[in-house]
Design a protein around this motif. Structure first.
Motif, mmCIF file in Angstrom:
data_model
loop_
_atom_site.group_PDB
_atom_site.id
_atom_site.type_symbol
_atom_site.label_atom_id
_atom_site.label_comp_id
_atom_site.label_asym_id
_atom_site.label_seq_id
_atom_site.Cartn_x
_atom_site.Cartn_y
_atom_site.Cartn_z
ATOM 1 N N ILE A 30 -46.088 23.586 -49.258
ATOM 2 C CA ILE A 30 -44.399 23.733 -48.367
ATOM 3 C C ILE A 30 -44.042 22.347 -47.973
ATOM 4 N N TYR A 31 -44.798 21.142 -48.448
ATOM 5 C CA TYR A 31 -44.240 19.781 -48.004
ATOM 6 C C TYR A 31 -44.005 19.079 -49.339
ATOM 7 N N ALA A 32 -42.366 18.070 -48.902
ATOM 8 C CA ALA A 32 -41.599 17.720 -49.847
ATOM 9 C C ALA A 32 -42.650 16.328 -50.200
ATOM 10 N N MET A 33 -43.816 16.507 -51.090
ATOM 11 C CA MET A 33 -43.729 15.147 -51.678
ATOM 12 C C MET A 33 -43.401 13.650 -52.418
ATOM 13 N N SER A 34 -43.694 12.725 -51.671
ATOM 14 C CA SER A 34 -42.788 10.954 -51.456
ATOM 15 C C SER A 34 -44.008 9.879 -52.096
ATOM 16 N N TRP A 35 -43.690 8.791 -52.604
ATOM 17 C CA TRP A 35 -44.395 8.039 -52.547
ATOM 18 C C TRP A 35 -43.183 6.791 -52.495
ATOM 19 N N TYR A 36 -44.375 6.155 -52.231
ATOM 20 C CA TYR A 36 -43.127 4.919 -51.271
ATOM 21 C C TYR A 36 -44.325 3.366 -51.254
ATOM 22 N N LYS A 42 -42.025 -7.444 -47.763
ATOM 23 C CA LYS A 42 -40.658 -6.429 -48.445
ATOM 24 C C LYS A 42 -41.030 -5.709 -47.638
ATOM 25 N N GLU A 43 -40.300 -4.734 -46.929
ATOM 26 C CA GLU A 43 -40.129 -3.064 -46.382
ATOM 27 C C GLU A 43 -40.633 -1.958 -46.969
ATOM 28 N N ARG A 44 -40.940 -1.456 -46.207
ATOM 29 C CA ARG A 44 -41.328 -0.353 -47.423
ATOM 30 C C ARG A 44 -40.267 0.227 -47.731
ATOM 31 N N GLU A 45 -40.921 0.751 -49.240
ATOM 32 C CA GLU A 45 -38.861 1.433 -50.070
ATOM 33 C C GLU A 45 -39.811 2.966 -50.786
ATOM 34 N N LEU A 46 -39.142 3.702 -50.253
ATOM 35 C CA LEU A 46 -38.963 5.288 -51.095
ATOM 36 C C LEU A 46 -38.914 4.712 -53.031
ATOM 37 N N VAL A 47 -39.826 5.213 -53.843
ATOM 38 C CA VAL A 47 -40.340 4.685 -55.053
ATOM 39 C C VAL A 47 -39.802 6.268 -55.826
ATOM 40 N N TYR A 59 -35.666 9.532 -57.626
ATOM 41 C CA TYR A 59 -35.995 7.706 -57.617
ATOM 42 C C TYR A 59 -35.193 6.444 -57.881
ATOM 43 N N ALA A 60 -35.927 5.888 -57.225
ATOM 44 C CA ALA A 60 -35.155 4.821 -56.717
ATOM 45 C C ALA A 60 -34.895 4.059 -58.202
ATOM 46 N N ASP A 61 -33.604 3.317 -58.164
ATOM 47 C CA ASP A 61 -32.696 3.355 -59.747
ATOM 48 C C ASP A 61 -33.481 1.833 -60.031
ATOM 49 N N SER A 62 -34.599 1.060 -59.301
ATOM 50 C CA SER A 62 -35.592 -0.013 -59.975
ATOM 51 C C SER A 62 -36.707 1.250 -61.130
ATOM 52 N N VAL A 63 -37.016 2.009 -60.292
ATOM 53 C CA VAL A 63 -37.545 3.130 -61.762
ATOM 54 C C VAL A 63 -37.414 4.062 -62.324
ATOM 55 N N LYS A 86 -43.831 -3.528 -64.551
ATOM 56 C CA LYS A 86 -43.091 -4.678 -64.188
ATOM 57 C C LYS A 86 -43.895 -5.668 -63.208
ATOM 58 N N PRO A 87 -44.297 -6.974 -63.271
ATOM 59 C CA PRO A 87 -45.089 -8.015 -62.341
ATOM 60 C C PRO A 87 -43.952 -7.260 -60.838
ATOM 61 N N GLU A 88 -43.269 -6.933 -60.993
ATOM 62 C CA GLU A 88 -42.044 -6.488 -60.021
ATOM 63 C C GLU A 88 -42.628 -5.336 -58.930
ATOM 64 N N ASP A 89 -43.581 -4.651 -59.695
ATOM 65 C CA ASP A 89 -43.615 -3.094 -59.536
ATOM 66 C C ASP A 89 -45.594 -3.401 -58.385
ATOM 67 N N THR A 90 -45.129 -4.702 -58.572
ATOM 68 C CA THR A 90 -46.777 -5.209 -57.389
ATOM 69 C C THR A 90 -46.850 -4.497 -56.108
ATOM 70 N N ALA A 91 -47.323 -4.115 -55.419
ATOM 71 C CA ALA A 91 -46.999 -3.412 -54.412
ATOM 72 C C ALA A 91 -48.562 -2.220 -53.767
ATOM 73 N N VAL A 92 -48.297 -2.159 -52.628
ATOM 74 C CA VAL A 92 -49.515 -0.606 -52.252
ATOM 75 C C VAL A 92 -48.450 0.775 -51.870
ATOM 76 N N TYR A 93 -49.030 1.081 -52.723
ATOM 77 C CA TYR A 93 -48.602 2.544 -52.519
ATOM 78 C C TYR A 93 -49.005 3.978 -51.897
ATOM 79 N N TYR A 94 -47.853 4.241 -51.526
ATOM 80 C CA TYR A 94 -48.610 5.186 -50.319
ATOM 81 C C TYR A 94 -48.180 6.270 -50.272
ATOM 82 N N CYS A 95 -48.757 7.442 -50.344
ATOM 83 C CA CYS A 95 -48.245 9.138 -50.822
ATOM 84 C C CYS A 95 -47.969 9.419 -48.893
#
Length: 118
Positions: A30-36, A42-47, A59-63, A86-95
């Motif tokens: 029943i959950y909507a699921m996202s990756w941030y 930088k601020e956390r962003e929706l992927v 999806y974010a435009d960048s991906v 890409k190098p700019e994809d480097t980040a901590v990814y959160y579910c």
């Protein structure tokens, strides 16, 4: 309490691929699921986001065109397939899990590091 087990992060060269997985306890279907993601300074962003039925994704435009979010409700798991990294994809990814019933409830995983570097 919703619990998360995230996996699949790591170090990859530019142009490579990774698949993140997030196994979730509770009423997963029943959950909507996202990756941030959150890069240093930088601020956390929706992927990417997928609704509970899996019928709609955003999806974010960048991906767009490189990342694909999917879910398997039988396994209580959401995935993020990441290609052409890409190098700019480097980040901590959160579910993230979200449920709206009158108001919005959301829960977060612990995060997994993705580093894209040669």
């Amino acid at each position: 309490q919703v619990r998360f087990v995230e996996s699949g992060g790591g170090l990859v060269q530019p142009g490579g691929s990774l698949r993140l997985s997030c196994a979730v306890s509770g009423a997963f279907s029943i959950y909507a699921m996202s990756w941030y993601r959150q890069a240093p300074g930088k601020e956390r962003e929706l992927v990417a986001r997928i609704l509970s039925t899996g019928g709609r994704t955003d999806y974010a435009d960048s991906v767009k065109g490189r990342f694909t979010i999917s879910r398997d409700n039988a396994k209580n798991t959401v995935y993020l397939q990441m290609n052409s990294l890409k190098p700019e994809d480097t980040a901590v990814y959160y579910c993230n899990a979200e449920w709206t019933f009158g108001r919005s409830y959301e829960w977060w995983g612990q995060g997994t590091q993705v580093t894209v570097s040669s």
